[in-house]
Design a protein around this motif. Structure first.
Motif, short mmCIF file in Angstrom:
data_model
loop_
_atom_site.label_atom_id
_atom_site.label_comp_id
_atom_site.label_asym_id
_atom_site.label_seq_id
_atom_site.Cartn_x
_atom_site.Cartn_y
_atom_site.Cartn_z
N GLU A 103 -1.28 -2.37 8.29
CA GLU A 103 -1.63 -3.78 8.48
C GLU A 103 -0.37 -4.61 8.30
N TRP A 104 -0.37 -5.77 8.89
CA TRP A 104 0.77 -6.67 8.73
C TRP A 104 0.61 -7.48 7.46
N ASP A 105 1.62 -7.45 6.59
CA ASP A 105 1.65 -8.25 5.36
C ASP A 105 2.49 -9.48 5.65
N TRP A 106 1.83 -10.63 5.74
CA TRP A 106 2.53 -11.86 6.11
C TRP A 106 3.51 -12.31 5.03
N GLU A 107 3.21 -12.03 3.76
CA GLU A 107 4.12 -12.40 2.69
C GLU A 107 5.40 -11.57 2.73
N ARG A 109 6.31 -9.78 5.30
CA ARG A 109 6.77 -9.76 6.68
C ARG A 109 7.10 -8.34 7.14
N GLU A 110 6.16 -7.44 6.84
CA GLU A 110 6.32 -6.05 7.25
C GLU A 110 4.95 -5.38 7.31
N GLU A 111 4.95 -4.24 7.99
CA GLU A 111 3.73 -3.45 8.04
C GLU A 111 3.57 -2.69 6.73
#
Length: 124
Positions: A103-107, A109-111
């Protein structure tokens, strides 16, 4: 995670039909997803059908697999756990396992690969 030679051969040869090779699809895909996720043990992310259980137990025993996990939350899970226990397996707690997708971790900024709870089953 322990390799299953029959599955590795099927992957290498890109077999068209798992069934024709005597391979159960539920276990095969659990194997593929578990390897891709870097699981320590064979983990079942999807529904296990009662008709799959005998094959799963026999294949694990034949390949020296002593522990599997089930992270799927399908509605028949308790009945399936009972079927595993009737075949000599034992529920041995729970642990976190990595999911087969990221999943993309917006905090960050990586999978990232999410960890989810799974039932531990000893294959006796």
């Amino acid at each position: 995670m322990k390799d299953i030679k029959q599955y590795e051969d099927a992957i290498e040869k890109k077999v068209a039909s798992l069934k024709d090779k005597g391979i159960n699809g539920t276990m095969f895909w659990a194997y593929r997803h578990s390897k891709a996720a870097g699981c320590d043990d064979l983990n079942f992310y999807e529904t296990i059908w009662e008709s799959d259980i005998e094959y799963i137990v026999n294949t694990c025993r034949a390949n020296g697999i002593k522990v599997i996990t089930i992270s799927s939350t399908f509605s028949g899970l308790t009945e399936d756990l009972w079927e595993f226990c009737k075949r000599g397996c034992a529920v041995d707690g729970m642990k976190l396992v990595p999911m087969h997708y990221t999943e993309w971790d917006w905090e960050k900024r990586e999978e990232v690969r999410k960890q989810v709870p799974a039932v531990i089953l000893k294959i006796n």
